[in-house]
Design an enzyme around this catalytic site. Structure first.
Site, PDB file in Angstrom:
ATOM      1  CE1 TYR A 193     -45.995  16.198  26.096  1.00 34.01           C
ATOM      2  CE2 TYR A 193     -47.699  14.531  26.294  1.00 34.01           C
ATOM      3  CZ  TYR A 193     -46.367  14.903  26.365  1.00 34.01           C
ATOM      4  OH  TYR A 193     -45.422  13.984  26.713  1.00 34.01           O
ATOM      5  CG  ASP A 218     -48.751   6.844  30.330  1.00 33.73           C
ATOM      6  OD1 ASP A 218     -48.048   6.621  29.334  1.00 33.73           O
ATOM      7  OD2 ASP A 218     -48.988   7.989  30.738  1.00 33.73           O
ATOM      8  CE1 TYR A 254     -42.065  12.617  29.406  1.00 31.59           C
ATOM      9  CE2 TYR A 254     -41.479  11.788  31.564  1.00 31.59           C
ATOM     10  CZ  TYR A 254     -41.672  12.844  30.701  1.00 31.59           C
ATOM     11  OH  TYR A 254     -41.461  14.121  31.144  1.00 31.59           O
ATOM     12  CG  HIS A 292     -45.561  17.336  29.497  1.00 31.12           C
ATOM     13  ND1 HIS A 292     -44.411  17.858  28.930  1.00 31.12           N
ATOM     14  CD2 HIS A 292     -45.136  16.378  30.361  1.00 31.12           C
ATOM     15  CE1 HIS A 292     -43.356  17.235  29.415  1.00 31.12           C
ATOM     16  NE2 HIS A 292     -43.762  16.330  30.300  1.00 31.12           N
ATOM     17  CG  HIS A 303     -45.755  13.521  33.746  1.00 29.06           C
ATOM     18  ND1 HIS A 303     -45.391  12.545  32.845  1.00 29.06           N
ATOM     19  CD2 HIS A 303     -44.972  14.587  33.478  1.00 29.06           C
ATOM     20  CE1 HIS A 303     -44.423  13.000  32.064  1.00 29.06           C
ATOM     21  NE2 HIS A 303     -44.149  14.249  32.429  1.00 29.06           N
ATOM     22  CG  HIS A 345     -41.862  18.047  32.529  1.00 30.86           C
ATOM     23  ND1 HIS A 345     -41.465  16.788  32.152  1.00 30.86           N
ATOM     24  CD2 HIS A 345     -40.744  18.802  32.488  1.00 30.86           C
ATOM     25  CE1 HIS A 345     -40.172  16.800  31.878  1.00 30.86           C
ATOM     26  NE2 HIS A 345     -39.713  18.018  32.068  1.00 30.86           N
TER      27      HIS A 345
HETATM   28 CU   LIG Z   1     -42.713  15.332  31.663  1.00 32.18          CU
END
Ligand SMILES: [Cu+2]
Length: 661
Positions: free
Chosen positions: A310, A324, A408, A465, A467, A626
């Protein structure tokens, strides 16, 4: 991102455990184990239970122990590749055991055939990923803490039952932080299902799981808690548009694919799948039937790691960077697929068996989906002179799972095509991580034109952020000895040999060593990479190869000196190629949780081994930058990001020519 167990999920979890108890009892009473028929078959419930039983009986087994992992120890590649049905093969369990009181981690191998422990190694200074029970335990510890309670009261919240605590891996830590640590975010739930729209901003607690105490609560100041957020069920949304007319997907003669255990065959493709608790869906021994030959392409393909850093520098945000896979385990946090919603009506859904924190097996229902879908036009030519139309319709085979990591949801789709192309499509959905602010309109929020976050609703912003996904692609193109080359295209300089200035060339460069193979995208040169077998040629004399065609991608904005970048070194390059090592499975290393960095790809390539004509693994990093929009609130419509593996010289002509009308 991160994870929590909603009461619903908790209930589902209870059902899951409860049912597994009931269902497994008869299995446990039977003397004969559920027999694996292939060396890569995942551990059965019985094998998981036996592995745990053998380990618990060991003298070294810690008093307060957690099984972070119990999975099949995949046999050596040579053994798998030389396996013939009916042959004997080894069955070994790999377990990660954590001594909670001693804060120690052990990697253990168990021989399930002889019920013996093969090895028991302590791995110093690591923290395995977040345990399932920690999602339950952390909220209770936090709610007991006087500092946290005080922070809630400051915000007018006195009924702590209305607060939802979300448990996160610790992310970036200071040197003073010691022990097994987790962070806790607070949301005002107040009877709602969707609490993500109501962050209790400014309050983050750190819990030491060795002592089971809150070690600090950082309160950066009171911000209004946003009004109740939109629930996502139809009734709460109300005012639904007219539904489109039914569109039926039927296969009156059944599905084209054949499933035998974990092996799938479809339209000349043949592969195995497993559901791994950490990596989620894994493809194994992907090959293509070419005449009488079964031609290998990939030995193993998996999502090896993710990181979601982030971009908000706030003290309660700057540590947020969810790994993740390695911090949360996307397989264990997969969501059960809902028939006719998550997958079309013609899908086959598969269950998986995982071990819980205490070594008890449970069945994870409907974790993997497999279905055929229409793929548009496969190829076509309309002859304008004879008016003859030759066109073929494409069929695709999709195998996928969905990981829900807290707010998410990530669908990981592998798509097989009839022309020998294999696609990866990662689909991002769910709820953006919200931050509470005092503003209700954009004019009041931040400086116009330069911003780190975006107002998505009154009193809610979504910070920017990225990914990043890393896929580990263990190629074996027509065998294990492969090489890698890069292709770049450039204009020819205008001059005597390029009088019209139209010329352009594609240049191939062999990447001989690991460090040479640390490469990134270049739109200007249409850069791609090929994995080829120098010993196998098609009928035109070209080397058999597969090209990795990148899709959308991103470069990281976390600085090279940042601690998150050191931990997520795999984002330094889009493309990596390493010499095959069975133990190198995860791009940020086996233990990214609380690591100070340096593990994984950056470590494995530091010896700069040769990757020429040898067994190699390609690691592809793809990212999404994002920048949140209000249209992505209160839930994101799906964003796709992916790549393709396409044959080049693997065949001698279009392999989809034989697809019938
Ligand atoms: Cu995102």
């Amino acid at each position: 991102m991160k994870h929590r167990l909603s009461p619903l999920r908790r209930f589902a979890g209870f059902l899951k455990y409860g049912l597994s108890l009931i269902l497994l009892l008869p299995v446990a009473l039977q003397a004969a184990p559920a027999d694996a028929v292939h060396p890569l078959d995942p551990l059965s419930a019985d094998e998981i239970a036996r592995a745990a039983q053998i380990l618990k009986a060991a003298e070294k087994f810690p008093k307060e122990a957690v099984f972070s992992t119990i999975v099949l120890n995949e046999p050596p590649k040579e053994e798998v590749l030389s396996f013939k049905p009916g042959n004997a093969f080894r069955r070994e369990a790999f377990a990660i055991i954590v001594d909670r009181l001693g804060n120690r981690t052990f990697e253990v191998l168990v021989d399930l055939r002889s019920s013996r422990i093969i090895s028991w190694n302590e791995i110093p200074n690591v923290q395995p990923l977040v345990f399932q029970e920690e999602y339950e335990v952390v909220p209770a510890i936090v709610k007991e803490d006087a500092r946290w309670q005080e922070a809630m009261r400051k915000r007018g919240i006195t009924d702590f039952d209305k607060v939802q605590i979300d448990t996160w891996a610790a992310g970036q830590l200071s040197a003073r932080h010691k022990g097994r640590l987790l962070r806790a975010l607070s949301y005002l739930k107040d009877g709602q299902i969707n609490f993500y729209g109501r962050p209790i901003e400014g309050v983050v607690a750190i819990v030491n799981m060795n002592t089971r105490k809150v070690i600090e609560v950082l309160d950066t100041g009171v911000v209004p808690v946003p009004p109740p957020s939109q629930e996502l069920d139809e009734k709460s949304i109300g005012n639904l548009r007219a539904a489109p007319k039914p569109l039926l997907i039927t296969q009156p003669e059944g599905q084209t694919f054949e499933v035998a255990g974990n092996e799938i065959r479809w339209q000349k493709w043949r592969f195995r799948y497993t559901m791994h608790p950490r990596e989620g869906l894994v493809l194994h021994t992907v090959s293509y039937e070419d005449g009488s030959r079964s031609r290998p392409i990939l030995y193993r393909a998996s999502l090896s790691e993710m990181v979601v850093p982030y971009g908000d520098t706030d003290a309660n945000w700057r540590w947020r960077s969810a790994f993740d896979v390695g911090e949360y385990s996307v397989g264990r946090l997969a969501s059960p697929l809902e028939p006719e919603r998550d997958a079309p009506a013609n899908a086959t859904l598969f269950d998986a068996v995982f071990a819980d924190d205490f070594g008890k097996p449970y069945t994870f229902k409907r974790g993997v989906g497999l279905y055929e879908r229409d793929g548009g036009i496969l190829w076509k030519h309309y002859d304008s002179f004879t008016l003859k139309n030759e066109t073929r319709r494409a069929r695709q085979l999709v195998i996928f799972f969905v990981a829900t990591i807290g707010n998410y949801d990530y669908a990981i789709n592998w798509i097989f095509n009839q022309d020998g192309t294999l696609e990866m499509d990662a689909a991002l959905s769910g709820i953006m991580l919200p931050k509470g602010v005092k503003e209700t309109r954009v004019a009041q929020h931040g400086k116009v034109g330069t911003t780190a976050s975006h107002l998505v609703s009154a009193n809610v912003v979504a910070p920017q952020h990225q990914h990043f996904f890393n896929f580990r692609l263990d190629f074996d193109v027509d065998g294990t000895r492969n090489s890698v080359r890069e292709m770049n295209t450039r204009s020819l300089p205008q001059g005597a040999s390029n009088a019209f200035g139209n010329g352009f060339l594609m240049e191939e460069t062999l990447l001989r060593r690991e460090r040479e193979a640390e490469r990134s995208l270049n739109l200007a040169s249409a850069r791609t990479w090929a994995v080829f077998n120098p010993a196998v040629r098609n009928s035109l004399g070209q080397e058999s190869s597969f090209i990795l065609i990148p899709g959308a991608n991103a470069v990281p904005y976390i600085t090279p000196a940042s601690s998150v970048r050191r931990r997520a070194g795999f984002v330094n390059n889009h493309f990596w190629a390493t010499r095959y090592r069975a133990s190198e499975l995860n791009a940020a290393g086996a233990y990214p949780n609380q690591s100070r960095g340096g593990g994984g790809l950056t470590q494995w390539t530091s010896d700069n081994e040769t990757i020429e004509n040898s067994d190699i693994v390609v690691w592809y990093t793809m990212g999404v930058t994002h920048i949140p929009r209000p249209e992505e609130w209160p839930v994101m419509t799906v964003t796709h990001v992916g790549f393709k593996l396409i044959p080049a010289g693997f065949f001698s002509r279009n392999p989809a020519l034989d697809v019938p009308k």
